[in-house]
Scaffold this active site. Structure first.
Site, short mmCIF file in Angstrom:
data_model
loop_
_atom_site.label_atom_id
_atom_site.label_comp_id
_atom_site.label_asym_id
_atom_site.label_seq_id
_atom_site.Cartn_x
_atom_site.Cartn_y
_atom_site.Cartn_z
N LYS A 1 -14.21 41.43 51.46
CA LYS A 1 -12.81 41.99 51.38
C LYS A 1 -12.69 43.59 51.26
CE LYS A 1 -9.55 42.19 48.48
NZ LYS A 1 -8.48 41.79 47.57
N ASP B 1 -6.84 39.38 52.44
CA ASP B 1 -6.50 39.31 51.09
C ASP B 1 -5.32 38.07 50.85
OD1 ASP B 1 -4.14 39.90 52.18
OD2 ASP B 1 -3.65 41.61 50.71
#
Ligand code: SF4
Length: 181
Positions: free
Chosen positions: A87, A106
């Site tokens: 991420k 996310d």
């Protein structure tokens, strides 16, 4: 550094902390030389500050030692930095280097991908793979930003504002709060 700090923390809180943090430690070398307590002191309010201080310090040391003091611009190299998983790597590559190597997943992207039927999985890695298959590559970077914005403004976690949602006719989520179809 800000992306590492954003784990389990709001962007608003990170943005309150970073001006002073970067004033005190303006370069990777400055972070690498700083003591852990000095970094902890600055980032305490972002939560999990001991772990995060270790990640910031470790990442800075590696950037200095292995990458000539510059944040690397490939996923493989970014993933060698402490505190960096896909991420964070995708955020840095997309925002700082305009490189689409993956899709940022996310908490908002995870939730909305399920609600919109783009992925059945609850595992961020699997969701990213599904999104990479569905979304054209030239939209990977903007797609995450758009979904995150939508997740904050309209498709919020507990009571999504379906009556205001421009995607409502496409959405078959079980927890919709209003439905036209
Ligand atoms: S219709 Fe409701 S649940 Fe579906 S995307 Fe819009 S806000 Fe989210």
């Amino acid at each position: 550094m800000a992306t590492i700090l954003s784990a389990q923390c709001t962007d608003a809180r990170v943005n309150m902390v970073t001006p002073e943090l970067f004033r005190k430690f303006p370069t990777p070398a400055a972070f690498a030389q700083a003591s852990l307590p000095a970094i902890e002191e600055e980032i305490r309010s972002t939560g999990f500050f001991r772990n995060k201080a270790r990640s910031l310090s470790g990442a800075a040391k590696k950037v200095v030692a292995d990458f000539g003091g510059k944040v690397p611009d490939s996923m493989d190299q970014l993933l060698t930095l402490p505190g960096v998983a896909r991420k964070t790597g995708n955020v840095v590559l997309g925002v700082a280097f305009h490189k689409a190597e993956g899709v940022v997943v996310d908490t908002h992207v995870l939730r909305l991908s399920q609600r919109l039927g783009l992925s059945q999985s609850g595992d961020p890695k699997r969701v990213e793979e599904d999104l990479m298959r569905i979304i054209p590559r030239d939209r990977w970077i903007s797609f995450s930003h758009e979904l995150i914005h939508h997740g904050r403004q309209i498709c919020v976690a507990r009571k999504p504002r379906c009556i205001e949602c421009p995607l409502e006719t496409l959405c078959h989520a079980a927890d919709k709060t209003w439905s036209s179809h």
